[in-house]
Design an enzyme around this catalytic site. Structure first.
Site, PDB file in Angstrom:
ATOM      1  N   CYS A   1      30.096  64.306  10.684  1.00 39.45           N
ATOM      2  CA  CYS A   1      29.806  62.859  10.970  1.00 39.45           C
ATOM      3  C   CYS A   1      28.549  63.080  12.130  1.00 39.45           C
ATOM      4  O   CYS A   1      29.036  63.598  13.197  1.00 39.45           O
ATOM      5  CB  CYS A   1      30.608  61.976  11.158  1.00 39.45           C
ATOM      6  SG  CYS A   1      29.850  60.342  11.580  1.00 39.45           S
TER       7      CYS A   1
ATOM      8  N   CYS B   1      30.790  46.923  16.455  1.00 38.05           N
ATOM      9  CA  CYS B   1      30.609  48.491  16.714  1.00 38.05           C
ATOM     10  C   CYS B   1      30.509  48.839  18.000  1.00 38.05           C
ATOM     11  O   CYS B   1      30.123  48.250  18.908  1.00 38.05           O
ATOM     12  CB  CYS B   1      29.204  48.811  15.975  1.00 38.05           C
ATOM     13  SG  CYS B   1      28.711  50.380  16.447  1.00 38.05           S
TER      14      CYS B   1
ATOM     15  N   GLY C   1      23.925  55.213  15.851  1.00 41.36           N
ATOM     16  CA  GLY C   1      22.508  55.260  15.785  1.00 41.36           C
ATOM     17  C   GLY C   1      22.215  54.799  14.467  1.00 41.36           C
ATOM     18  O   GLY C   1      22.875  55.125  13.117  1.00 41.36           O
ATOM     19  N   GLU C   2      20.896  54.234  13.972  1.00 43.91           N
ATOM     20  CA  GLU C   2      20.699  53.830  12.968  1.00 43.91           C
ATOM     21  C   GLU C   2      19.612  54.833  12.373  1.00 43.91           C
ATOM     22  O   GLU C   2      18.318  55.024  12.546  1.00 43.91           O
ATOM     23  CB  GLU C   2      20.020  52.362  12.827  1.00 43.91           C
ATOM     24  CG  GLU C   2      19.043  52.092  11.791  1.00 43.91           C
ATOM     25  CD  GLU C   2      19.914  52.285  10.141  1.00 43.91           C
ATOM     26  OE1 GLU C   2      20.787  51.566  10.113  1.00 43.91           O
ATOM     27  OE2 GLU C   2      19.362  53.110   9.383  1.00 43.91           O
TER      28      GLU C   2
ATOM     29  N   SER D   1      23.441  56.742   5.974  1.00 41.45           N
ATOM     30  CA  SER D   1      24.169  55.380   6.037  1.00 41.45           C
ATOM     31  C   SER D   1      23.057  54.517   6.871  1.00 41.45           C
ATOM     32  O   SER D   1      23.105  54.785   7.897  1.00 41.45           O
ATOM     33  CB  SER D   1      25.532  55.493   6.711  1.00 41.45           C
ATOM     34  OG  SER D   1      25.960  54.444   6.820  1.00 41.45           O
TER      35      SER D   1
ATOM     36  N   SER E   1      25.852  49.819   5.163  1.00 46.99           N
ATOM     37  CA  SER E   1      26.966  49.231   5.853  1.00 46.99           C
ATOM     38  C   SER E   1      26.858  47.801   5.649  1.00 46.99           C
ATOM     39  O   SER E   1      26.076  46.895   5.985  1.00 46.99           O
ATOM     40  CB  SER E   1      26.809  49.110   7.462  1.00 46.99           C
ATOM     41  OG  SER E   1      26.876  50.629   7.834  1.00 46.99           O
ATOM     42  N   LEU E   2      27.815  47.145   4.965  1.00 43.93           N
ATOM     43  CA  LEU E   2      27.508  45.875   4.252  1.00 43.93           C
ATOM     44  C   LEU E   2      28.347  44.996   5.099  1.00 43.93           C
ATOM     45  O   LEU E   2      27.763  43.957   5.736  1.00 43.93           O
ATOM     46  CB  LEU E   2      27.873  45.749   2.672  1.00 43.93           C
ATOM     47  CG  LEU E   2      27.669  44.551   2.019  1.00 43.93           C
ATOM     48  CD1 LEU E   2      26.013  44.431   1.665  1.00 43.93           C
ATOM     49  CD2 LEU E   2      28.224  44.477   0.638  1.00 43.93           C
ATOM     50  N   HIS E   3      29.580  44.934   5.024  1.00 40.44           N
ATOM     51  CA  HIS E   3      30.637  44.206   5.948  1.00 40.44           C
ATOM     52  C   HIS E   3      30.364  42.827   5.624  1.00 40.44           C
ATOM     53  O   HIS E   3      31.337  41.952   6.308  1.00 40.44           O
ATOM     54  CB  HIS E   3      30.436  44.439   7.303  1.00 40.44           C
ATOM     55  CG  HIS E   3      30.066  46.006   7.553  1.00 40.44           C
ATOM     56  ND1 HIS E   3      31.102  46.784   7.197  1.00 40.44           N
ATOM     57  CD2 HIS E   3      29.030  46.654   8.203  1.00 40.44           C
ATOM     58  CE1 HIS E   3      30.594  48.160   7.732  1.00 40.44           C
ATOM     59  NE2 HIS E   3      29.291  48.029   8.106  1.00 40.44           N
TER      60      HIS E   3
ATOM     61  N   ASN F   1      38.659  49.698  13.804  1.00 39.65           N
ATOM     62  CA  ASN F   1      39.284  50.626  14.938  1.00 39.65           C
ATOM     63  C   ASN F   1      38.890  49.752  16.337  1.00 39.65           C
ATOM     64  O   ASN F   1      37.699  50.138  16.698  1.00 39.65           O
ATOM     65  CB  ASN F   1      38.760  51.773  14.808  1.00 39.65           C
ATOM     66  CG  ASN F   1      39.484  52.788  15.853  1.00 39.65           C
ATOM     67  OD1 ASN F   1      40.407  52.365  16.486  1.00 39.65           O
ATOM     68  ND2 ASN F   1      38.917  54.120  15.672  1.00 39.65           N
TER      69      ASN F   1
ATOM     70  N   CYS G   1      34.061  55.053  17.103  1.00 38.35           N
ATOM     71  CA  CYS G   1      32.652  55.871  17.142  1.00 38.35           C
ATOM     72  C   CYS G   1      31.705  55.385  18.646  1.00 38.35           C
ATOM     73  O   CYS G   1      31.815  54.223  18.626  1.00 38.35           O
ATOM     74  CB  CYS G   1      31.950  55.595  16.148  1.00 38.35           C
ATOM     75  SG  CYS G   1      30.118  56.369  16.304  1.00 38.35           S
TER      76      CYS G   1
END
Ligand code: SF4
Length: 370
Positions: free
Chosen positions: A114, A128, A170-171, A202, A224-226, A301, A344
């Site tokens: 990752c 996040c 990061g994006e 992602s 990343s929907l959520h 998490n 993360c």
């Protein structure tokens, strides 16, 4: 056109910043043949040679030029944690004193890395940990590919990295050019030769960049929907205010057109009482009807000061069953590396705190300075 006899430049060029195309253009500009690019890639990535003088199929003058003007600089591991299940988390020092996280997850028959794409993140997703650090800067191509380079070197040949997910800090699509160049390098036959099905980017839903990605880089897509309503997604993933669900799903359908047999993976973090109801599951089934999808449910998490709790096991299982029954392949992400627990973005914080207190990273147990 420059000659290889040119005087040294003041700025050193990191050759890990180039993908094959970029490297070929670099050599052509030097008056060399483009195939020098494949020779150099093989030396660096396949032979592990970093001393230009040992690259014996390059001319003496070219070797001298590279030694004078170029470097092969990678991030440096400053903290390593190894969990009992074999998961490894590294904090790597990049240029300008910044740090990023990289995680290796070994599984039966495969090893997934990752990788981070930015220092911090500007997108402020409320669940996040990385978001809490704010945004510092984009990583360079060499700092992105360098995570894979350093990780594979550290793991050795008995632990091959077979999959890469751009899912760390990061994006990636907000660092588009560097992320794409790094992914192209990962898939290059003269470097790691990873299959396009085994490299996944992602995104939280940067819609214009998703369309661009579909055109220029054939990798797997995860979103990343959520949340399944704009109201809730505006809160959890604020970029939704700019690119709402309707536009996001259209971009996913566009991606699916390029590789119709490939599915888009939707990441869905399970938040107790927030997005884990039967109604949410039904909303998700409806939303995904027109996109070939699979769903990855992620048990939340928790991190210090987070406003959320993880959904119960029962709620996660009920959610999964509803999706499976509707024909959507759904998995629950296994919690890995629990004994070196850190969501993360948290390890970087730990290293920062330690360095502020002038503490050295302790070489003890499974945590050791590298
Ligand atoms: S979830 Fe991803 S996009 Fe959102 S803040 Fe965290 S790192 Fe950025």
């Amino acid at each position: 056109m420059k000659s290889v006899q040119e005087p040294a430049k003041t700025q050193t060029i990191n050759l890990l910043d180039f993908d094959r195309e970029g490297l070929a253009a670099f050599f052509v500009e030097l008056g060399e043949k483009p195939f020098r690019a494949t020779q150099l890639l093989k030396w660096i990535y396949q032979e592990g040679v970093e001393d230009f003088d040992l690259m014996t199929n390059l001319s003496k003058s070219l070797r001298a030029y590279l030694t004078e003007n170029c470097t092969i600089a990678t991030p440096e591991i400053v903290l390593e944690k190894i969990a009992t299940d074999g998961t490894r988390k590294w904090v790597m020092q990049t240029g300008c004193g910044n740090r990023v996280e990289t995680v290796f997850i070994p599984e039966e028959g495969r090893g997934t890395l990752c990788v981070s794409s930015q220092i911090g993140c500007a997108l402020a997703c409320t669940f996040c940990s990385t978001a809490q650090q704010g945004f510092n800067r984009n990583l360079t191509t060499s700092e992105i590919i360098g995570q894979l380079f350093v990780a594979q070197k550290r793991l050795g040949s008995e632990n091959r990295i077979t999959n890469v997910v751009m899912m760390g800090m990061g994006e990636p699509l907000l660092n588009f050019d560097n992320a794409v160049a790094a992914m192209n390098l990962m898939m290059d036959d003269f470097t790691f030769g990873l299959s396009k099905r085994r490299v996944t980017v992602s995104t939280s839903g940067v819609v214009p960049a998703m369309y661009r990605l579909t055109q220029v880089c054939d990798v797997s897509l995860a979103v990343s929907l959520h949340a399944v309503t704009d109201e809730l997604r505006d809160e959890l993933v604020p970029i939704n205010k700019k690119y709402p669900l309707k536009e996001l799903m259209e971009a996913c359908r566009d991606n699916a057109k390029i590789a119709p047999r490939r599915t888009v993976t939707f990441e869905y973090v399970m938040l107790d009482g927030v997005n884990d109801s039967t109604q949410d599951a039904q909303g998700l089934i409806k939303l995904l009807k027109t996109v070939p999808s699979k769903v990855n449910l992620i048990p939340f998490n928790p991190f210090p000061n987070s406003a959320y709790r993880c959904s119960s096991k029962e709620a996660i299982n009920r959610f999964k069953t509803l999706l499976n029954d509707a024909g959507i392949v759904t998995t629950v992400r296994k919690t890995r590396g629990e004994d070196i627990d850190a969501a993360c973005g948290q390890l970087v914080g730990q290293v920062k705190d330690k360095s502020r207190r002038h503490l050295k990273v302790q070489a003890a147990g499974s945590e050791r300075a590298a």
